[in-house]
Each structure stands twice: as structure tokens, then as C-alpha cells.
Design an enzyme around this catalytic site. Structure first.
Site, PDB file in Angstrom:
ATOM      1  NE  ARG A 222     -30.063  11.594 -24.519  1.00  0.00           N
ATOM      2  CZ  ARG A 222     -29.550  10.473 -24.995  1.00  0.00           C
ATOM      3  NH1 ARG A 222     -30.082   9.914 -26.082  1.00  0.00           N
ATOM      4  NH2 ARG A 222     -28.506   9.915 -24.408  1.00  0.00           N
ATOM      5  CD  GLU A 251     -36.530   8.696 -21.696  1.00  0.00           C
ATOM      6  OE1 GLU A 251     -35.861   8.173 -20.782  1.00  0.00           O
ATOM      7  OE2 GLU A 251     -36.124   8.773 -22.871  1.00  0.00           O
ATOM      8  CG  HIS A 270     -33.954   6.222 -24.412  1.00  0.00           C
ATOM      9  ND1 HIS A 270     -33.775   7.372 -23.681  1.00  0.00           N
ATOM     10  CD2 HIS A 270     -32.935   6.209 -25.311  1.00  0.00           C
ATOM     11  CE1 HIS A 270     -32.703   8.025 -24.113  1.00  0.00           C
ATOM     12  NE2 HIS A 270     -32.183   7.339 -25.101  1.00  0.00           N
TER      13      HIS A 270
END
Length: 292
Positions: A222, A251, A270
Site C-alpha cells: 500500500r 490512485e 494496482h
């Protein structure tokens, strides 16, 4: 009419087609009335709101939800292969950063390789063999990554608050060291710890400055574990030789120029757990429940 499946994951197109053989694809706004669901993590409030749920495919859920599902006859399908899938992507990023794969591809596409030998010098990279790979966080993904690295003749070190059993360390060929030693010895350093209150921005300036000079830095955990400003400073000062991030601080939006300016930085959106095989496992699992 087919039953509905509330989908909250980025489903592979072929897996979506497979899903639609059994279910009507629906968004998460249909979760309370859907017969099935595909999600990364199961919200505990579904124990109160999910009225027709028969099957849920997920990567994780709480013990409370598992107990509720067992009592209600709701089948839970978990993709145990997810850990291997993320480990494979972590390895792919490490190799791409080590061998300058995206940069080389861009140069060839732009016709810059007329100076062939010049490009070979510019994009000359680093071996895996004989080097040291450091894993910060030896959970399920870390163990899968260590198993993959066994074939590369590398020294694999790890740091974790909980040591692996000695027989597991032997099987994987890994050695546990203190965090500072992991920083100092790693030619490749991978972040795989969970993000929580105790790890938020834990990897900061002190850690970056202690990294082995020229280390290749990979984060597939993360973004919040890493202090963004410290990362930028490490890139600017050359404390990091190259970096690969599957997770970013912002993101689903254009990345800031302060990151894009680094040509030795690789991004992926991701993608760690995003493969057809991983998605299809969940789809087939909940479809089998519906067909039973």
C-alpha cells in the site's frame, strides 16, 4: 431470469464473460438484493443488509462474517491463489526495473535505437544472480515471493515482527535479520507489510537514507506505508537506483509531475491480483454454488 451478482472488483473481461453465463452482472448498489457477490473484502454490514446472498467470492473477510455465513448457509469462495498472483507481479516489477524494460520498449518504439550500442549502454541493467533480495513483511505474499526467488541463486533476507518457523525458513531458503540490516544489505527491497496505524508512512527518510546505495525499491503493498516526500527525496538524491510501484498515493487520477519526471520509476495501476486465472477461480466458485 438469471440471478444477480454484485461485482466490486476490476474483473478481467474473459472472467466477466464467464460470470455472465450464470449471473446477471450488477454493480455494488445491488448488493443488498443480489444472490451473489464478487469483492476484494466483504463488508461486515452485509450481515444485516444482504437479504438474498447465497455465495460470495472474495479475497478476505472477517471471522464474524465467516461465522454468519456458515449459520446462514452462504458459501464463501476465497482465491488462495491471490498471494502467488501478487508475488508474481512483484517479481515482474523487480525484473522490469532491474533491466529497464519499459524504458527500452519506449526507446525502440520511438525509433531511437539507431544508436544501438548507445542504447545498450544507456539501458544496461543488473542481474538477480548473486545479489540480495530483501522482503519486508513475510506474510503469505512474502512467502510466495521467497519461493519464486529460490531459482535465481540469490540471498533472500526478510524482516518481520514474527519469525517464520525454522523449518519454513529452511524450506524457503530465507534468513531473518533486523530491519536496519535488511536496509543495508538489500540490492532489491520489497515492501509487503500491511497498512495500518502502526505502519502508516513508517518507511520514511531515515529508512531511505539507510538503504544500500543503488537499491531497487518495489512496493506492491500500500502506498500509505511509504512517506511520499521521503520517497521523492530518495529518488532525487540517488539513494534508490530504480523503483517500481504497483500502488501510488493518488490512485485513479493523473500522476503528479514530481513523480513522472523520474525515468527510473515504473508504475502499474494496482495490478497485483489482477489476472484472468485469479478472477476466474472466484467466478467458477460462486457459479458452482448457484448451479448446485
Amino acid at each position: 431470469m438469471k440471478p444477480r451478482c454484485a461485482v466490486g472488483i476490476a474483473l478481467h473481461p474473459k472472467a466477466k464473460k464467464l460470470l455472465e453465463e450464470t449471473y446477471t452482472y450488477a454493480g455494488m448498489d445491488a448488493a443488498d438484493e443480489a444472490e451473489a457477490a464478487l469483492v476484494y473484502g466483504v463488508p461486515d454490514e452485509w450481515m444485516k443488509t444482504a437479504k438474498k446472498l447465497r455465495a460470495v467470492g472474495c479475497h478476505s473477510c472477517s471471522r464474524e462474517f465467516e461465522a454468519w455465513a456458515a449459520a446462514k448457509g452462504v458459501s464463501i469462495v476465497k482465491a488462495d491463489s491471490l498471494w502467488r498472483t501478487v508475488a508474481e507481479h512483484t517479481l515482474a516489477l523487480a525484473m522490469a526495473a532491474a533491466r529497464n524494460v519499459p524504458q527500452s520498449d519506449e526507446a525502440v518504439r520511438q525509433g531511437k535505437w539507431q544508436d544501438h550500442e548507445g542504447l545498450k549502454v544507456l539501458f544496461s541493467g543488473h542481474d538477480f544472480q548473486g545479489r540480495t533480495f530483501g522482503i519486508w513483511g513475510m506474510g503469505q505474499i512474502g512467502r510466495e515471493l521467497a519461493a519464486l526467488l529460490k531459482g535465481f541463486s540469490m540471498e533472500v533476507l526478510y524482516s518481520d515482527i514474527r519469525p517464520l518457523p525454522s523449518e519454513e525458513e529452511k524450506r524457503l531458503g530465507v534468513s531473518r535479520v533486523k530491519f536496519q540490516e535488511l536496509l543495508a544489505r538489500s540490492d532489491y527491497f520489497c515492501v509487503l507489510v500491511p497498512h495500518n496505524a502502526s505502519t502508516d508512512r513508517l518507511f520514511g527518510r531515515e529508512a531511505f537514507s539507510a538503504l544500500k546505495k543503488g537499491c531497487i525499491f518495489i512496493n506492491t503493498a500500500r502506498a500509505g506505508i511509504v512517506d511520499k516526500e521521503a520517497f521523492i527525496e530518495a529518488m532525487e538524491k540517488g539513494w534508490i537506483g530504480a523503483a517500481a510501484l504497483d500502488v501510488v498515493w493518488e490512485e485513479a487520477r493523473p500522476q503528479p509531475e514530481e513523480l513522472l519526471r523520474f525515468k527510473n520509476l515504473i508504475f502499474t495501476p494496482h495490478l497485483g491480483g489482477s489476472t484472468f486465472e485469479c478472477d476466474a477461480f472466484l467466478v467458477r466458485g460462486i457459479s458452482a454454488v448457484q448451479g448446485a
